[in-house]
Design a protein around this motif. Structure first.
Motif, PDB file in Angstrom:
ATOM      1  N   GLY A  43      26.194  21.012 -79.682  1.00 60.85           N
ATOM      2  CA  GLY A  43      25.684  20.027 -80.622  1.00 60.85           C
ATOM      3  C   GLY A  43      24.360  20.449 -81.226  1.00 60.85           C
ATOM      4  O   GLY A  43      23.966  21.606 -81.180  1.00 60.85           O
ATOM      5  N   PRO A  44      23.633  19.484 -81.829  1.00 64.76           N
ATOM      6  CA  PRO A  44      22.418  19.815 -82.558  1.00 64.76           C
ATOM      7  C   PRO A  44      21.219  20.133 -81.662  1.00 64.76           C
ATOM      8  O   PRO A  44      20.215  20.609 -82.141  1.00 64.76           O
ATOM      9  N   THR A  45      21.314  19.856 -80.356  1.00 69.54           N
ATOM     10  CA  THR A  45      20.192  20.158 -79.470  1.00 69.54           C
ATOM     11  C   THR A  45      20.484  21.446 -78.719  1.00 69.54           C
ATOM     12  O   THR A  45      21.607  21.671 -78.279  1.00 69.54           O
ATOM     13  N   ALA A  46      19.484  22.276 -78.563  1.00 68.93           N
ATOM     14  CA  ALA A  46      19.697  23.545 -77.871  1.00 68.93           C
ATOM     15  C   ALA A  46      18.373  24.189 -77.498  1.00 68.93           C
ATOM     16  O   ALA A  46      17.354  23.972 -78.149  1.00 68.93           O
ATOM     17  N   TRP A  47      18.401  24.964 -76.429  1.00 62.44           N
ATOM     18  CA  TRP A  47      17.271  25.821 -76.076  1.00 62.44           C
ATOM     19  C   TRP A  47      17.399  27.079 -76.917  1.00 62.44           C
ATOM     20  O   TRP A  47      18.445  27.716 -76.953  1.00 62.44           O
ATOM     21  N   ILE A  48      16.329  27.428 -77.600  1.00 65.36           N
ATOM     22  CA  ILE A  48      16.337  28.549 -78.526  1.00 65.36           C
ATOM     23  C   ILE A  48      15.341  29.601 -78.038  1.00 65.36           C
ATOM     24  O   ILE A  48      14.179  29.286 -77.813  1.00 65.36           O
ATOM     25  N   PRO A  49      15.761  30.872 -77.886  1.00 66.45           N
ATOM     26  CA  PRO A  49      14.799  31.915 -77.519  1.00 66.45           C
ATOM     27  C   PRO A  49      13.772  32.069 -78.636  1.00 66.45           C
ATOM     28  O   PRO A  49      14.114  32.108 -79.812  1.00 66.45           O
ATOM     29  N   TRP A  50      12.499  32.157 -78.274  1.00 65.76           N
ATOM     30  CA  TRP A  50      11.437  32.150 -79.278  1.00 65.76           C
ATOM     31  C   TRP A  50      10.513  33.351 -79.140  1.00 65.76           C
ATOM     32  O   TRP A  50       9.534  33.474 -79.849  1.00 65.76           O
TER      33      TRP A  50
END
Length: 92
Positions: A43-50
């Motif tokens: 869905g629209p929520t996610a952990w994103i590598p930054w």
């Protein structure tokens, strides 16, 4: 968000607020965080590598910047095997 991540984030924030000095509990809390976020997030929520940072204070600074300026709602710094820190941000 799990209780463990909330305490890790609070401990890291306290270390930065205390003049940027790394306190042992903050480092231990950051090391206790998972190496990578769960891949089952949909869905629209996610952990994103930054990004990857050489030290914890740089990772925390970038995470706080992402929360204040890049639309992240939270972040976590995870220590890697090569003694660097990987930043993951969470977007709602």
């Amino acid at each position: 968000m799990s209780l463990r991540k909330m305490f890790a984030t609070a401990a890291v924030g306290a270390a930065v607020a205390a003049g940027g000095l790394l306190a042992a509990p903050a480092v231990q809390a950051a090391e206790a965080a998972p190496a990578a976020p769960a891949a089952s997030v949909a869905g629209p929520t996610a952990w994103i590598p930054w990004g990857t940072y050489a030290d914890l204070s740089s990772c925390v600074h970038a995470g706080q910047w992402a929360v204040q300026n890049a639309g992240a709602s939270n972040y976590t710094c995870s220590r890697t095997a090569s003694h660097q820190y990987e930043l993951y941000i969470y977007r709602v």
